[in-house]
Design a protein around this motif. Structure first.
Motif, mmCIF file in Angstrom:
data_model
loop_
_atom_site.group_PDB
_atom_site.id
_atom_site.type_symbol
_atom_site.label_atom_id
_atom_site.label_comp_id
_atom_site.label_asym_id
_atom_site.label_seq_id
_atom_site.Cartn_x
_atom_site.Cartn_y
_atom_site.Cartn_z
ATOM 1 N N GLY A 168 0.798 -1.216 0.000
ATOM 2 C CA GLY A 168 0.000 0.000 0.000
ATOM 3 C C GLY A 168 0.828 1.262 0.000
ATOM 4 O O GLY A 168 1.997 1.257 0.397
ATOM 5 N N ALA A 169 0.202 2.348 -0.452
ATOM 6 C CA ALA A 169 0.850 3.664 -0.466
ATOM 7 C C ALA A 169 -0.092 4.695 0.119
ATOM 8 O O ALA A 169 -1.321 4.562 0.049
ATOM 9 N N TRP A 170 0.514 5.742 0.678
ATOM 10 C CA TRP A 170 -0.244 6.869 1.214
ATOM 11 C C TRP A 170 0.567 8.132 0.999
ATOM 12 O O TRP A 170 1.710 8.221 1.421
ATOM 13 N N PHE A 171 -0.011 9.107 0.296
ATOM 14 C CA PHE A 171 0.621 10.415 0.104
ATOM 15 C C PHE A 171 -0.001 11.374 1.112
ATOM 16 O O PHE A 171 -1.215 11.585 1.108
ATOM 17 N N VAL A 172 0.826 12.000 1.966
ATOM 18 C CA VAL A 172 0.274 12.836 3.037
ATOM 19 C C VAL A 172 1.284 13.893 3.456
ATOM 20 O O VAL A 172 2.493 13.656 3.444
ATOM 21 N N SER A 173 0.767 15.065 3.808
ATOM 22 C CA SER A 173 1.640 16.148 4.283
ATOM 23 C C SER A 173 1.247 16.657 5.659
ATOM 24 O O SER A 173 2.084 17.173 6.400
ATOM 25 N N ASN A 174 -0.052 16.521 6.012
ATOM 26 C CA ASN A 174 -0.524 16.961 7.327
ATOM 27 C C ASN A 174 -0.378 15.814 8.315
ATOM 28 O O ASN A 174 -1.111 14.829 8.252
ATOM 29 N N LYS A 178 -7.092 16.125 12.585
ATOM 30 C CA LYS A 178 -8.144 16.000 13.581
ATOM 31 C C LYS A 178 -8.696 14.581 13.631
ATOM 32 O O LYS A 178 -9.152 14.110 14.666
ATOM 33 N N SER A 179 -8.658 13.883 12.509
ATOM 34 C CA SER A 179 -9.147 12.504 12.470
ATOM 35 C C SER A 179 -8.174 11.518 13.106
ATOM 36 O O SER A 179 -8.520 10.361 13.331
ATOM 37 N N LYS A 180 -6.946 11.976 13.372
ATOM 38 C CA LYS A 180 -5.881 11.122 13.923
ATOM 39 C C LYS A 180 -5.555 9.951 12.992
ATOM 40 O O LYS A 180 -5.238 8.846 13.421
ATOM 41 N N ARG A 181 -5.632 10.224 11.699
ATOM 42 C CA ARG A 181 -5.334 9.189 10.718
ATOM 43 C C ARG A 181 -3.898 8.706 10.821
ATOM 44 O O ARG A 181 -3.583 7.554 10.497
ATOM 45 N N GLU A 182 -2.979 9.589 11.250
ATOM 46 C CA GLU A 182 -1.581 9.196 11.389
ATOM 47 C C GLU A 182 -1.392 8.172 12.504
ATOM 48 O O GLU A 182 -0.553 7.269 12.407
ATOM 49 N N ILE A 183 -2.216 8.265 13.554
ATOM 50 C CA ILE A 183 -2.164 7.267 14.632
ATOM 51 C C ILE A 183 -2.738 5.943 14.125
ATOM 52 O O ILE A 183 -2.191 4.862 14.390
ATOM 53 N N PHE A 184 -3.838 6.040 13.387
ATOM 54 C CA PHE A 184 -4.420 4.851 12.763
ATOM 55 C C PHE A 184 -3.380 4.146 11.897
ATOM 56 O O PHE A 184 -3.240 2.913 11.945
ATOM 57 N N ASN A 186 -0.092 4.266 12.154
ATOM 58 C CA ASN A 186 0.956 3.668 12.994
ATOM 59 C C ASN A 186 0.508 2.320 13.545
ATOM 60 O O ASN A 186 1.281 1.349 13.558
ATOM 61 N N PHE A 187 -0.729 2.244 14.012
ATOM 62 C CA PHE A 187 -1.259 0.968 14.516
ATOM 63 C C PHE A 187 -1.313 -0.074 13.395
ATOM 64 O O PHE A 187 -0.984 -1.254 13.609
ATOM 65 N N LEU A 188 -1.727 0.376 12.206
ATOM 66 C CA LEU A 188 -1.818 -0.562 11.079
ATOM 67 C C LEU A 188 -0.442 -1.087 10.680
ATOM 68 O O LEU A 188 -0.285 -2.290 10.410
ATOM 69 N N GLN A 189 0.549 -0.228 10.659
ATOM 70 C CA GLN A 189 1.907 -0.653 10.300
ATOM 71 C C GLN A 189 2.394 -1.748 11.253
ATOM 72 O O GLN A 189 2.997 -2.751 10.817
ATOM 73 N N ASN A 190 2.112 -1.570 12.517
ATOM 74 C CA ASN A 190 2.520 -2.592 13.496
ATOM 75 C C ASN A 190 1.773 -3.901 13.279
ATOM 76 O O ASN A 190 2.349 -4.991 13.402
ATOM 77 N N PRO A 281 -6.976 -4.616 13.143
ATOM 78 C CA PRO A 281 -6.667 -6.043 12.944
ATOM 79 C C PRO A 281 -7.365 -6.657 11.736
ATOM 80 O O PRO A 281 -6.740 -7.379 10.945
ATOM 81 N N GLU A 282 -8.659 -6.371 11.573
ATOM 82 C CA GLU A 282 -9.394 -6.962 10.453
ATOM 83 C C GLU A 282 -8.936 -6.379 9.124
ATOM 84 O O GLU A 282 -8.869 -7.082 8.118
ATOM 85 N N LEU A 283 -8.615 -5.089 9.110
ATOM 86 C CA LEU A 283 -8.129 -4.469 7.882
ATOM 87 C C LEU A 283 -6.822 -5.113 7.439
ATOM 88 O O LEU A 283 -6.649 -5.455 6.258
ATOM 89 N N ALA A 284 -5.897 -5.292 8.362
ATOM 90 C CA ALA A 284 -4.615 -5.909 8.029
ATOM 91 C C ALA A 284 -4.816 -7.325 7.489
ATOM 92 O O ALA A 284 -4.174 -7.724 6.503
ATOM 93 N N GLN A 285 -5.708 -8.069 8.112
ATOM 94 C CA GLN A 285 -5.971 -9.444 7.663
ATOM 95 C C GLN A 285 -6.566 -9.458 6.258
ATOM 96 O O GLN A 285 -6.168 -10.279 5.413
ATOM 97 N N LYS A 286 -7.502 -8.554 6.004
ATOM 98 C CA LYS A 286 -8.126 -8.499 4.686
ATOM 99 C C LYS A 286 -7.116 -8.106 3.612
ATOM 100 O O LYS A 286 -7.132 -8.643 2.498
#
Length: 357
Positions: A168-174, A178-184, A186-190, A281-286
């Motif tokens: 997967g790829a993600w292009f991001v600068s912010n 507010k959605s805390k997508r960057e924390i999401f 980080n959890f997914l990467q782990n 967890p389910e996203l990573a598995q899928k």
């Protein structure tokens, strides 16, 4: 040649629009001055005339057919002292309500028309438009109707898709959304480590680089290399789905979405993964299952036999503004948004405004 406001007022068919707030921010920056934007975009109606906010102090607001207010400038704003019953007060916004909530109770019942990304606006200023294969606009829509069966992908498309080799790829600068997508992320990467997978994060928030000015080259990377592209919104608001989604859809990657929208209004079933709904967890598995099952992977692209996704052009949205003002039935209607703040702010009203009035 610039024509003055007074000379236009002499023409009985001219629809005069006053920008009460700054014209520098979207969507007002697309409106231009005078009727230049309506002529440039070859609109059906070109008789709308825009006056910039900087000149309104010397003019009578009651002389205008419509007064437009940008949602980004609205709180703590001095409102017009004169208002006629024939005027339409228009709320315009492209930025999410989560980032720009409207909290002052004076705005309940204040606006006649809404012009935003919300699908239930009076007229929409959108990011994405869906066409059928005949070029007819079919969505997005509140009650979007998708085919019960989507046709299988062609062998030619399978050949294009079969060359993917990265997860997967993600292009991001912010990096502090507010959605805390960057924390999401980080959890997914782990979580993905157990599957020996990872997401390549491009930009200031990651270890990979592909500047915005090289978007075509970056998009080509997605098309050639990646199974998934992460379309993660910076905030949570109903119907707030930006052009990020198109990076996935138009470059042969499965979109992983993350927002507060009902994505069934924007995407056919079986064409995307909803990270917020699935959880990490389910996203990573899928993701792992799809990467290791080509048939399953191919099925996510059946939509391409039925639809074309494009970024909504400012031409369409600007023309809608003048069309509404020329629609005698719409103009003659007595319309208002009595519970405007609750509609605009949605479920996060209490969090963003601290109280419900």
């Amino acid at each position: 040649m610039t024509t003055s406001f007074k000379s236009h007022r002499m023409k009985t068919n001219v629809k005069n629009i006053l920008q009460w707030t700054s014209g520098d921010l979207a969507p007002f920056n697309f409106m231009g001055e005078g009727n230049s934007a309506f002529i440039k975009n070859q609109c059906k109606y070109t008789n709308c005339f825009v006056i910039d906010h900087k000149t309104h102090l010397s003019m009578d607001p009651g002389d205008f057919d419509a007064i437009a207010f940008n949602g980004r400038d609205l709180n703590n704003l001095q409102i017009p002292k004169v208002r006629t019953i024939e005027q339409k007060y228009i709320f315009g916004a492209m930025e999410s309500a989560d980032n720009y909530p409207i909290c002052n109770p004076i705005f309940d019942g204040f606006f006649n028309w809404t012009w935003t990304y919300r699908l239930d606006s009076d007229f929409r200023f959108g990011y994405i438009t869906i066409y059928d294969m005949n070029g007819t606009v079919v969505g997005p829509a509140v009650n979007m109707k998708w085919p019960e069966v989507l046709e299988p992908v062609s062998d030619e498309l399978k050949d294009t898709l079969s060359k993917k080799k990265k997860a997967g790829a993600w292009f991001v600068s912010n990096c502090n959304s507010k959605s805390k997508r960057e924390i999401f992320m980080n959890f997914l990467q782990n979580e993905l480590k157990q599957y020996n997978l990872s997401v390549d994060v491009y930009g200031s928030c990651g270890n990979f680089n592909c500047p915005r000015k090289m978007y075509r080259a970056c998009a080509k990377l997605v098309k050639e290399d990646y199974y998934f592209y992460f379309s993660l919104e910076n905030s949570f608001s109903e119907d707030y789905v930006t052009e990020k989604l198109l990076t996935a859809l138009n470059n042969y990657a499965i979109p992983v979405v993350f927002g507060a929208a009902d994505y069934t209004r924007f995407l056919p079933p079986g064409s995307y993964l909803d990270g917020k709904q699935l959880g990490v967890p389910e996203l990573a598995q899928k993701m792992y299952e799809i990467i290791n099952n080509k048939t399953l992977f191919y099925d996510y692209f059946r939509w391409r036999n039925h639809y074309v996704y494009k970024e909504t052009s400012s031409k369409e949205d600007i023309c809608k503004l003048c069309e509404m003002l020329n629609n005698e039935e719409k103009v003659s209607e007595v319309s208002e948004w009595p519970d405007f703040r609750r509609w605009w702010n949605g479920e996060r009203y209490r969090d963003n405004c601290y109280r419900v009035k």
